[in-house]
Design an enzyme around this catalytic site. Structure first.
Site, PDB file in Angstrom:
ATOM      1  N   GLY A  14       1.968  -1.660   0.767  1.00  9.83           N
ATOM      2  CA  GLY A  14       1.144  -2.351   0.139  1.00  9.83           C
ATOM      3  C   GLY A  14      -0.326  -2.572  -0.647  1.00  9.83           C
ATOM      4  CB  SER A  15      -2.543   0.545  -1.341  1.00 11.51           C
ATOM      5  OG  SER A  15      -2.144   0.900  -2.388  1.00 11.51           O
ATOM      6  CG  ASN A  16      -0.675  -0.348  -5.955  1.00 13.05           C
ATOM      7  OD1 ASN A  16      -1.018  -0.362  -7.177  1.00 13.05           O
ATOM      8  ND2 ASN A  16       0.102   0.614  -5.708  1.00 13.05           N
ATOM      9  CG  MET A  94       9.923   2.248  -2.552  1.00 19.19           C
ATOM     10  SD  MET A  94       8.971   2.771  -4.388  1.00 19.19           S
ATOM     11  CE  MET A  94       9.634   4.400  -4.080  1.00 19.19           C
ATOM     12  CG  HIS A 113       6.642   5.647 -11.797  1.00 17.19           C
ATOM     13  ND1 HIS A 113       7.976   5.640 -10.606  1.00 17.19           N
ATOM     14  CD2 HIS A 113       6.832   7.646 -12.127  1.00 17.19           C
ATOM     15  CE1 HIS A 113       8.322   7.327 -10.492  1.00 17.19           C
ATOM     16  NE2 HIS A 113       7.854   7.878 -11.008  1.00 17.19           N
TER      17      HIS A 113
END
Ligand code: GAR
Length: 195
Positions: A14-16, A94, A113
């Site tokens: 969940g870093s984005n 994913m 991506h």
């Protein structure tokens, strides 16, 4: 102009999503996450959302690993519609997106991506880049279509491959670029610049 309502889908740490939340909370980005959905009950995305009181949706799909069954994807469409989201943001999701989502949100599903598409679609794109011996890779934000990482490209950011890079160091450098690029692109959507 009102903040753009977004639904964020992810499977991983969940870093984005965190970078989008930071930009939104600092006022740099006019988006409002109204739903966070994940097919991984242990996903960082869900815990981040729970801590902030954002509605969450745990997607349960034991039958398939690379897509959702039609029933489950239809149910997800229902949750996203109820949330009022105007844009569906894939952030480390994913599974392949199928017709229920594509038909419900035409040109309103975006993905990030970790390569300069069309190079290295699919899994572990940074490992593919290392194996290919390229000097430059990067990340891409694109509209989602029925193919694997084939949708129209919206923006890209280049990242050098450095001598001595491992899969981990290269992916970490690509992720730094992702965390700048995704909020920038979402800003364009929030200003209604992308038809
Ligand atoms: C990101 O590097 C993203 O580009 C990649 O998964 C990672 C998720 O990280 N997505 C894909 O490979 C999609 N084909 P995060 O959970 O920390 O945001």
């Amino acid at each position: 102009m009102k903040p753009l309502k977004i639904a964020v889908l992810g499977s991983g740490k969940g870093s984005n999503f965190r970078s989008i939340l930071s930009a939104a909370m600092s006022g740099a980005l006019r988006v409002r996450p109204v739903l966070a959905a994940s097919d991984n009950a242990g996903s960082g995305l869900l815990s981040l959302a729970e801590n902030l009181g954002i509605e969450t949706c745990a997607i349960e799909e034991p039958r398939y690993r690379t897509r959702l069954s039609l029933e489950v994807e239809n149910a997800l469409v229902g949750r996203i519609r109820e949330s009022g989201a105007e844009l569906v943001v894939l952030a480390g999701y994913m599974r392949m997106v199928k017709q229920p989502l594509l038909e419900a949100f035409p040109r309103r599903i975006v993905n990030i991506h970790p390569s300069l598409l069309p190079a290295f679609p699919g899994l572990d794109a940074w490992k593919q880049a290392l194996a290919a011996g390229v000097e430059t890779t990067g990340c891409t934000v694109h509209f989602v279509d029925a193919g694997m990482d084939t949708g129209e490209i919206i923006a890209q950011s280049e990242v050098p491959v450095l001598p001595g890079d491992t899969a981990e160091t290269l992916h970490a450098r690509i992720q730094e670029a992702e965390h700048r690029l995704y909020p920038e692109v979402l800003g364009r959507f929030s200003r209604r610049e992308l038809p």
